[in-house]
Design a protein around this motif. Sequence first.
Motif, short mmCIF file in Angstrom:
data_model
loop_
_atom_site.label_atom_id
_atom_site.label_comp_id
_atom_site.label_asym_id
_atom_site.label_seq_id
_atom_site.Cartn_x
_atom_site.Cartn_y
_atom_site.Cartn_z
N GLY A 235 3.44 -6.39 -6.43
CA GLY A 235 3.38 -5.72 -7.57
C GLY A 235 2.49 -6.40 -8.70
N GLY A 256 -3.09 -7.10 0.03
CA GLY A 256 -4.42 -7.67 -0.23
C GLY A 256 -5.43 -6.87 -0.87
N LYS A 342 9.86 -4.15 -8.76
CA LYS A 342 10.21 -2.82 -8.15
C LYS A 342 11.86 -2.68 -8.23
CE LYS A 342 6.38 -3.33 -5.03
NZ LYS A 342 5.91 -3.42 -3.82
N1 LIG Z 1 8.70 1.46 -6.89
C1 LIG Z 1 7.66 0.62 -7.57
N2 LIG Z 1 6.51 0.37 -6.77
C2 LIG Z 1 5.75 -0.65 -7.43
C3 LIG Z 1 6.27 -1.21 -8.33
N3 LIG Z 1 5.23 -2.29 -8.73
C4 LIG Z 1 4.19 -2.06 -7.82
N4 LIG Z 1 4.60 -1.14 -6.61
C5 LIG Z 1 3.80 -0.29 -5.76
O1 LIG Z 1 3.38 -1.65 -4.91
C6 LIG Z 1 2.13 -1.54 -4.38
C7 LIG Z 1 1.65 -2.71 -4.37
O2 LIG Z 1 1.31 -2.98 -5.75
P1 LIG Z 1 -0.14 -4.04 -6.30
O3 LIG Z 1 0.19 -3.97 -7.74
O4 LIG Z 1 -1.31 -3.61 -5.91
O5 LIG Z 1 0.42 -5.33 -5.70
P2 LIG Z 1 -0.28 -6.83 -5.63
O6 LIG Z 1 0.76 -7.71 -5.77
O7 LIG Z 1 -1.29 -6.66 -6.69
O8 LIG Z 1 -1.15 -6.58 -4.35
P3 LIG Z 1 -2.20 -7.55 -3.62
O9 LIG Z 1 -3.20 -7.38 -4.66
O10 LIG Z 1 -2.65 -6.75 -2.46
O11 LIG Z 1 -1.73 -8.96 -3.70
C8 LIG Z 1 1.79 -0.23 -4.93
O12 LIG Z 1 1.62 0.79 -4.05
C9 LIG Z 1 2.48 -0.09 -6.25
O13 LIG Z 1 2.42 1.36 -6.77
C10 LIG Z 1 7.41 -1.11 -8.87
O14 LIG Z 1 7.86 -1.73 -9.77
N5 LIG Z 1 8.21 -0.17 -8.61
#
Ligand SMILES: Nc1nc2c(ncn2[C@@H]2O[C@H](COP(=O)(O)OP(=O)(O)OP(=O)(O)O)[C@@H](O)[C@H]2O)c(=O)[nH]1
Lengths: 464, 633
Positions: A235, A256, A342
Amino acid sequence: MRAGTVQDTIAAIATPPGEGAIGIVRMSGPGAVAIAERVVQSTRRLSQVPSHSLVHGKVVDEGGRVLDEALVAVMRAPRTYTGEDVVEIHCHGSPVVLQQVLARLLQEGARPAEPGEFTKRAFLNGKLDLAQAEAVIDLVRAKSPKGAQIAAMQLEGRLSARVSAQREEILDLLAHLQAVIDYPEEGLVDVDPGEMKRRLERLVDEIDQLLAGADAGRIYRDGIRLAIVGRPNVGKSSLLNALLGEERAIVTPIAGTTRDVIEERALLGGIPFTLADTAGVRATDDPVEAIGVERTRQAVAGADLVLIVLDGSEALAPEDLEVAELVRQAGAGARVLVAVNKCDLPRVLEQAAVERLAGPWPVVWVSAVTGEGLARLEETAAAQVLGQGGAPSAILVTRARHRGALAAARRALEDAGETIARGLPLDLVSVDLQEALEALGQVTGESVSEEVVARIFAQFCVGK
Amino acid sequence: MSERFDVIVVGAGHAGAEAALAAARLGMRTLALTLSLRGVASMPCNPSIGGPAKGQLVREIDALGGEMALNIDATCMQLRTLNTSKGPAVQTLRAQADRFAYSERMRRVLERQPRLELRQGTVSELLVERGRVLGVATKEGQRYFAPAVILTTGTYMNARVHIGEVNFESGPRGEKTTNRLSASLRDHGFELVRFKTGTPARVRRDSIAYEKLEPLAGDPDPEGFSFMTGKIRRPQALCWITYTNSRTHEIIHANMHRAAMYSGAITGPGPRYCPSIEAKLKMFPDKERHQVFIEPEGWDSEEMYLAGVSTSLPREVQDQFLRTIPGLENVEILRYGYAIEYDALVPTQIDASLMTKSVVGLFTAGQVNGTTGYEEAAAQGIVAGINAARFVRGEEPLILDRSQAYIGVLIDDLVTKGTNEPYRMLTSRAEYRLLLRHDNADKRLTPIGRQIGLVTDERYRVFEERWSAVEAVRERLGASRVGCTEAVQEVLRRLGTQPLRPGQALTLAELLKRPEITWAKLVEVDPGLADVDEAISRQVEIEVKYEGYIAKQEEQVERFRRLEAKAIPDGLDYFAIPGLSREACEKLSMIRPRSIGQAARISGVSPADISVLLVYLHARGGRPQAKAVATRG
Ligand SMILES: Nc1nc2c(ncn2[C@@H]2O[C@H](COP(=O)(O)OP(=O)(O)OP(=O)(O)O)[C@@H](O)[C@H]2O)c(=O)[nH]1
Ligand SMILES: [Mg+2]
């Protein structure tokens, strides 16, 4: 006309946009009063009123139509901020009205002031010394309330006061050295080299503290470089968006997603940040992602602060530990904090596991989706960089020139200590002490040096 | 009756003597007028010359071709090197003078100097027409004319002596004073201040119990002040040390209100640099005792000088308190201590050439400019003499800057900052003192003196020989290396210094840079150096050992010179410069600095004012360089 003076009249809106019930348009220069007289209708002629008087009148356009009712302050040279004739028109602050009044002044012969130009004139007319002028220019350029606060503090001379105290101490040491030398037959107590060395070391420590503050000063102006790191899909991009308050980075459930570093500026808790979202860290065969990981490593190395993101809805993964390890290696010197994201989802990640990973780093539980814990995250981030309790009481060195002078003073003091350590005659110490004095004098404005002079001509275009 | 000269010098004290000699030696037909022919270069205060900063001044006067050093070398009774362990820059000589012989010899030198006439006469009036000096008139009714006049009237203008409640008009040794001259100066628009100083009692030589005193002997094998003198091999006199005690202090405290300095008879502050015993007790109430140096005034003199207890207390109190001091229980006072008040010129009225700004051709030098001390006076004297001659010949004046000489520091301080108490030279006033050492005064100034025409062929030959010898030894040290042989390691270990690493080779110069390696030790490493003359080796040792520090100071001087080189044009109207503070306008208009550097040293002129001035000059266009001193070496 007096040779070498700035001859044109400048004007600008002096109050910040969109604030307050009163807006001020300010004019400075030899034509200020005459221009104001053509623009303001009043029972009293502005060119006749005594200096520092306030006149009620109406600002009219060239057709005589009233733009606004205003109070006009007429202040004559040299007892003004700029040292020139100054007129301030206090209007009823709607931005539109202020723009119209300003346009009217420009129409009558004023020209728009450049940023900081009132200050520049004040300096050129000897109303401010260089340190004050620089502080004001910082104030003008400050991007944030805290930056403004620092500039204001400096204007009040807090840095000067601290550095003055150091100069005093050095003068004391020199005086003692000198007294013994100038009156060798008066049975004065000799300078004790050990004691002298200790006092020098204390001075070096103090300067180190100021120089440490210098970093914070830079941070206030350019922003805290915050790198957001973590394994894929925890996230990171979501947190970036949440902190920015806009959908800047692409968020998908696919691990990714982010392949390269994304940088954005944001004001968090009154402090400017440069946030860097990075590619998730994991062992990978994908060459594109591998490059992303390398970029992440670089972002960590260049950061003031690293935010490690964990996923609270999953157990700790080996990659999380790898991320922590990468931060420890590449981010040496940077401060670190951990966000467990999350937290709106059922918690799987164990508190103990988080603590083991974080060690001394502070941990904040947040949700990028609901916004829970974000305020605490901002606060913790600021505190991590500025030290406990924020910085309002600290003395920050914001000018590169001051920083250079302090560094020079520090070197000279160290040299003096070295001379004592080598058992050389004490008078030689005075060469270095004098050097230190001169360097510190450049901060407090007690010495005129070629660099200062050069700087005047670099910053202010005069004499062309 | 009237006569015409090129240069007239009023006064023949330490300033007047140097001024008259310099002018005459530069080819000027010179008249020196003195109140009394017996008062040439007299020493009404301490019978001693030199000491920190002052000793450097004496050497500088010598290096330029002056007389003071030769005169003291010929007539001194004792010589000591001071500050030997404090660093090369502050080492200096101090001599006890036979003040009678000193004065006598100087009078003979003046009398024998071709083109110089020494006459008795009391100058009562300056002859000035349309801002130009024409000459002087004496009380005796003579008028003398010259295009240049140098005033060196010391403490004799309007002088008043105070002993306790008694005071009377008198010069320092009961001589006549020159009151009318003060009035004449005021008439010509000069501002005068009233300064004061004091002396201790002189006591009879055989009324002192020497067995109770600590003797203080001269150096065993002393070298003179002059670069021409070399070793001085004459018997030396002893000085003696004793101390005041609580009984002394009680008596002084009980009578404090009767001291002229405190009774209100004399107003204003006393001099900080040679305070009276009363002032010392007031300033340092916790100090249990104060040192008293007992110094002979001459080989044939009955008088002994009590340095350290100058006083303006009434006679009977002086008798009382002196007799509480060990060794002085039965002391007989020959002359009582006194305070003296006199008129001095506010020195910001003169420029760095020592010519007054308002009267062309009028120069002033010595105590009349607000300084104290024979050396300070003589230093100004030689400069005034040189510049009067150069003025008459229509040449640029000699102006030494703060990085060239203590003389430069002295004059720059006087004309830039002024002084509100008698000004004494101190090493701390010289920010570049590591370069202004007494050992290199000749290197700094003899080429300049040569160019001016004061340095004789003989002196110049001695100078060149000395420095080429120094260079040769330095080259030798830089070229010869010691390797890591058993014999060398053995010597180094014995000398208590780090032996060489295997394969390491050091030059002798590098070895000498080690703090613990003295020249004597270096000779043990390379016995071939034993033949180097001591005077040369001492010079080499300083230059090599402190090379790094000297280089650092030279960098500081570089920075200083850059501001010094930013010239301010003559006749600039400061009031027409927008943004200068009112105080800065006034001060700058009065001082009329030659350069931005000098302007920055004026009190009341802030760095902001300097910025404004720089911007103004820059905007005016061009970057004029400071008028090069014709004689910069
Ligand atoms: N329920 C919930 N879902 C979250 C939260 N933060 C992120 N997500 C979900 O987690 C997933 C990945 O989120 P990203 O923000 O793309 O994660 P990232 O760490 O940037 O991932 P990469 O760019 O692939 O490394 C998405 O489907 C978001 O909607 C949160 O606080 N709560
Ligand atoms: Mg992402």
